[in-house]
Write a protein that holds these residues in place. Structure first.
Motif, PDB file in Angstrom:
ATOM      1  N   TYR A  54       0.963  -0.943  -0.106  1.00  0.00           N
ATOM      2  CA  TYR A  54      -0.109  -0.407   0.042  1.00  0.00           C
ATOM      3  C   TYR A  54       1.090   1.412  -0.389  1.00  0.00           C
ATOM      4  CZ  TYR A  54       1.173  -0.280   5.213  1.00  0.00           C
ATOM      5  OH  TYR A  54       1.870   0.728   5.799  1.00  0.00           O
ATOM      6  N   VAL A  99     -11.102  -9.262  12.502  1.00  0.00           N
ATOM      7  CA  VAL A  99     -11.864 -10.296  11.920  1.00  0.00           C
ATOM      8  C   VAL A  99     -12.135 -11.590  12.413  1.00  0.00           C
ATOM      9  CG1 VAL A  99     -10.261  -9.081  10.194  1.00  0.00           C
ATOM     10  CG2 VAL A  99      -9.216 -10.216  11.388  1.00  0.00           C
ATOM     11  N   ARG A 148     -13.936  -7.080   4.891  1.00  0.00           N
ATOM     12  CA  ARG A 148     -12.674  -6.298   3.970  1.00  0.00           C
ATOM     13  C   ARG A 148     -12.308  -5.255   4.991  1.00  0.00           C
ATOM     14  NH1 ARG A 148     -10.979  -5.143  -0.023  1.00  0.00           N
ATOM     15  NH2 ARG A 148     -10.114  -2.700  -0.951  1.00  0.00           N
ATOM     16  N   VAL A 149     -10.720  -4.655   5.173  1.00  0.00           N
ATOM     17  CA  VAL A 149     -10.730  -3.890   7.297  1.00  0.00           C
ATOM     18  C   VAL A 149     -11.106  -2.551   5.882  1.00  0.00           C
ATOM     19  CG1 VAL A 149      -9.206  -3.041   8.335  1.00  0.00           C
ATOM     20  CG2 VAL A 149      -9.509  -5.200   7.885  1.00  0.00           C
ATOM     21  N   PRO A 202      -4.770  -0.786   6.078  1.00  0.00           N
ATOM     22  CA  PRO A 202      -6.041  -1.094   6.067  1.00  0.00           C
ATOM     23  C   PRO A 202      -5.938  -2.091   4.251  1.00  0.00           C
ATOM     24  CG  PRO A 202      -6.536  -0.053   7.813  1.00  0.00           C
ATOM     25  CD  PRO A 202      -5.271   0.349   7.231  1.00  0.00           C
ATOM     26  N   VAL A 203      -5.734  -0.685   3.375  1.00  0.00           N
ATOM     27  CA  VAL A 203      -5.814  -1.530   1.988  1.00  0.00           C
ATOM     28  C   VAL A 203      -3.753  -2.680   1.944  1.00  0.00           C
ATOM     29  CG1 VAL A 203      -4.428  -0.350  -0.294  1.00  0.00           C
ATOM     30  CG2 VAL A 203      -5.700   0.752   1.739  1.00  0.00           C
ATOM     31  N   ASN A 217      -5.842  -5.720   3.338  1.00  0.00           N
ATOM     32  CA  ASN A 217      -6.457  -6.058   2.046  1.00  0.00           C
ATOM     33  C   ASN A 217      -6.247  -6.499   1.161  1.00  0.00           C
ATOM     34  OD1 ASN A 217      -9.342  -5.514   3.708  1.00  0.00           O
ATOM     35  ND2 ASN A 217      -9.269  -3.554   2.402  1.00  0.00           N
ATOM     36  N   ASP A 218      -5.413  -5.813   0.906  1.00  0.00           N
ATOM     37  CA  ASP A 218      -4.161  -6.782  -0.625  1.00  0.00           C
ATOM     38  C   ASP A 218      -4.213  -8.386  -0.296  1.00  0.00           C
ATOM     39  OD1 ASP A 218      -2.354  -6.426  -3.021  1.00  0.00           O
ATOM     40  OD2 ASP A 218      -0.991  -6.448  -2.154  1.00  0.00           O
ATOM     41  N   LEU A 235      -5.199 -10.156   2.445  1.00  0.00           N
ATOM     42  CA  LEU A 235      -6.154 -11.161   2.726  1.00  0.00           C
ATOM     43  C   LEU A 235      -6.445 -11.463   0.739  1.00  0.00           C
ATOM     44  CD1 LEU A 235      -8.063 -11.709   4.432  1.00  0.00           C
ATOM     45  CD2 LEU A 235      -9.715 -10.640   3.744  1.00  0.00           C
ATOM     46  N   GLU A 236      -6.738 -10.688  -0.010  1.00  0.00           N
ATOM     47  CA  GLU A 236      -6.742 -11.259  -1.221  1.00  0.00           C
ATOM     48  C   GLU A 236      -6.405 -12.103  -2.001  1.00  0.00           C
ATOM     49  OE1 GLU A 236      -9.757 -10.802  -3.619  1.00  0.00           O
ATOM     50  OE2 GLU A 236     -10.722  -9.317  -1.837  1.00  0.00           O
ATOM     51  N   LYS A 288      -6.931 -15.542  -0.111  1.00  0.00           N
ATOM     52  CA  LYS A 288      -8.314 -16.350  -0.991  1.00  0.00           C
ATOM     53  C   LYS A 288      -7.816 -16.964  -2.041  1.00  0.00           C
ATOM     54  CE  LYS A 288     -11.512 -11.993   0.323  1.00  0.00           C
ATOM     55  NZ  LYS A 288     -12.453 -11.047   0.590  1.00  0.00           N
TER      56      LYS A 288
END
Length: 101
Positions: free
Chosen positions: A18, A65, A74-75, A85-86, A89-90, A92-93, A96
């Motif tokens: 980020y 979470v 999505r935080v 948080p960006v 989330n990056d 976390l993607e 996934k």
């Protein structure tokens, strides 16, 4: 028709990026039946202000979470940090993707 993604149980780790410098954190989550049962964030910042924000975020993120389905997480701004948080989330993607393969 909505397609359901299934996530394999296990522990997954990914680095999330980020900001304009760029900055990063490493996120590790443990999944059971698609639900996050454990989450941790490893900080990488060297700037004292950035490191403080990353540490505060890392301390706060498990409370928001753990116990939630990974597909719904999505935080946003958390513990005073708007950039970290960006990165979360990056990461976390990427997790996934790992867990769904």
């Amino acid at each position: 028709m909505r397609q359901t993604v299934r996530y394999a149980d296990g522990t997954y780790t990914a680095r999330g990026w980020y900001g304009s410098l760029p900055s990063s954190i490493t996120v590790t989550v443990t999944l059971a039946r698609g639900v996050i049962t454990r989450a941790s964030v490893q900080t990488h910042a060297t700037n004292p202000t950035s490191l403080d924000l990353q540490r505060r975020f890392a301390a706060a993120v498990p409370r928001v979470v753990v116990g939630r389905p990974i597909g719904e997480v999505r935080v946003g701004r958390l513990a005073g940090s708007s950039g970290t948080p960006v990165g979360f989330n990056d990461a976390l993607e990427k997790i996934k993707e790992q867990a769904s393969n």
